[in-house]
Motif scaffolding. Structure first.
Motif, PDB file in Angstrom:
ATOM      1  N   VAL A  73       0.857  -1.176   0.000  1.00  0.00           N
ATOM      2  CA  VAL A  73       0.000   0.000   0.000  1.00  0.00           C
ATOM      3  C   VAL A  73       0.899   1.233   0.000  1.00  0.00           C
ATOM      4  N   THR A  74       0.612   2.148  -0.917  1.00  0.00           N
ATOM      5  CA  THR A  74       1.381   3.387  -1.026  1.00  0.00           C
ATOM      6  C   THR A  74       0.412   4.533  -1.248  1.00  0.00           C
ATOM      7  N   ASP A  75       0.656   5.667  -0.587  1.00  0.00           N
ATOM      8  CA  ASP A  75      -0.164   6.865  -0.763  1.00  0.00           C
ATOM      9  C   ASP A  75       0.636   7.915  -1.520  1.00  0.00           C
ATOM     10  N   PHE A  76      -0.050   8.612  -2.425  1.00  0.00           N
ATOM     11  CA  PHE A  76       0.602   9.630  -3.245  1.00  0.00           C
ATOM     12  C   PHE A  76      -0.143  10.955  -3.155  1.00  0.00           C
ATOM     13  N   ASP A  77       0.618  12.041  -3.151  1.00  0.00           N
ATOM     14  CA  ASP A  77       0.046  13.389  -3.203  1.00  0.00           C
ATOM     15  C   ASP A  77      -0.155  13.767  -4.665  1.00  0.00           C
ATOM     16  N   ALA A  78      -1.035  13.051  -5.327  1.00  0.00           N
ATOM     17  CA  ALA A  78      -1.308  13.282  -6.734  1.00  0.00           C
ATOM     18  C   ALA A  78      -2.720  12.795  -7.038  1.00  0.00           C
ATOM     19  N   THR A 112      -5.270  -1.466  -7.355  1.00  0.00           N
ATOM     20  CA  THR A 112      -6.444  -0.621  -7.171  1.00  0.00           C
ATOM     21  C   THR A 112      -5.987   0.760  -6.733  1.00  0.00           C
ATOM     22  N   LEU A 113      -6.681   1.765  -7.252  1.00  0.00           N
ATOM     23  CA  LEU A 113      -6.418   3.156  -6.889  1.00  0.00           C
ATOM     24  C   LEU A 113      -7.681   3.728  -6.269  1.00  0.00           C
ATOM     25  N   ASP A 114      -7.515   4.371  -5.117  1.00  0.00           N
ATOM     26  CA  ASP A 114      -8.636   4.966  -4.401  1.00  0.00           C
ATOM     27  C   ASP A 114      -8.280   6.384  -3.985  1.00  0.00           C
ATOM     28  N   GLU A 115      -9.267   7.268  -4.067  1.00  0.00           N
ATOM     29  CA  GLU A 115      -9.080   8.625  -3.561  1.00  0.00           C
ATOM     30  C   GLU A 115      -9.345   8.607  -2.066  1.00  0.00           C
ATOM     31  N   VAL A 116      -8.350   9.042  -1.294  1.00  0.00           N
ATOM     32  CA  VAL A 116      -8.459   9.041   0.163  1.00  0.00           C
ATOM     33  C   VAL A 116      -7.947  10.386   0.669  1.00  0.00           C
ATOM     34  N   GLY A 117      -8.863  11.226   1.144  1.00  0.00           N
ATOM     35  CA  GLY A 117      -8.471  12.502   1.734  1.00  0.00           C
ATOM     36  C   GLY A 117      -7.655  13.396   0.809  1.00  0.00           C
ATOM     37  N   GLY A 118      -8.042  13.471  -0.450  1.00  0.00           N
ATOM     38  CA  GLY A 118      -7.333  14.325  -1.390  1.00  0.00           C
ATOM     39  C   GLY A 118      -6.048  13.713  -1.940  1.00  0.00           C
ATOM     40  N   ARG A 119      -5.777  12.483  -1.574  1.00  0.00           N
ATOM     41  CA  ARG A 119      -4.588  11.778  -2.051  1.00  0.00           C
ATOM     42  C   ARG A 119      -5.038  10.529  -2.803  1.00  0.00           C
TER      43      ARG A 119
END
Length: 162
Positions: free
Chosen positions: A18-23, A114-121
């Motif tokens: 799992v990785t979160d991105f500011d994009a 899978t890509l999910d929008e989570v809190g603007g990220r």
């Protein structure tokens, strides 16, 4: 951002990152859809990838090789099984011979992104489903977990450089 979570499940034969991105989600999707962006992160930093085929459609195929520090080439292939842009990608991934084609008898790993929008990220989850214990153990011993962690850790640079 580096990988935030890794789960190795020996009972279900899965390896999850799992990785979160500011994009935005579309920008993160592009690191899979655009072969030139994919080349900039697929494979650990010392084994960069070159995609010679990238048919980004259901039933499409990809052929690539990673080149090691000593010039050694490791060939691989994908068959894309599902695309639900920009939220889901599924593909079978395996080793290939020098001709780029799948090695007969080598069982592929099924990847689910899978890509999910989570809190603007954008949160990206990559799950590798192994076909059997032998494949799971063999790829674990080859360093797949560390290699994927290093590869995924390169995506921020790709996102910031367009």
């Amino acid at each position: 951002m580096p990988v935030t979570e890794t789960t190795k499940n020996t009972e279900e034969l899965t390896l999850t990152f799992v990785t979160d991105f500011d994009a935005p989600i579309e920008q993160v999707w592009a690191v899979w859809a655009d072969p030139r962006k994919l080349e900039r992160w697929w494979g650990p930093p010392t084994w960069p990838a070159t995609f010679t085929r990238h048919e980004f459609v259901p039933t499409g195929s990809a052929r690539y090789h990673m080149t090691g520090p000593d010039g050694t080439k490791a060939h691989g292939w994908w068959t894309i099984t599902t695309i639900e842009a920009p939220y889901r990608l599924e593909f079978d991934d395996g080793f290939a011979g020098d001709n780029g084609e799948p090695i007969e008898g080598d069982l592929p790993v099924h990847g689910v992104v899978t890509l999910d929008e989570v809190g603007g990220r954008t949160r990206m989850t990559v799950v590798s489903h192994f076909p059997d214990v032998d494949t799971f153990d063999r790829l674990s011993k080859m360093g797949m977990e560390e290699g994927m962690r290093l590869a995924l850790g390169q995506i921020d640079r790709v996102l910031s450089n367009g």
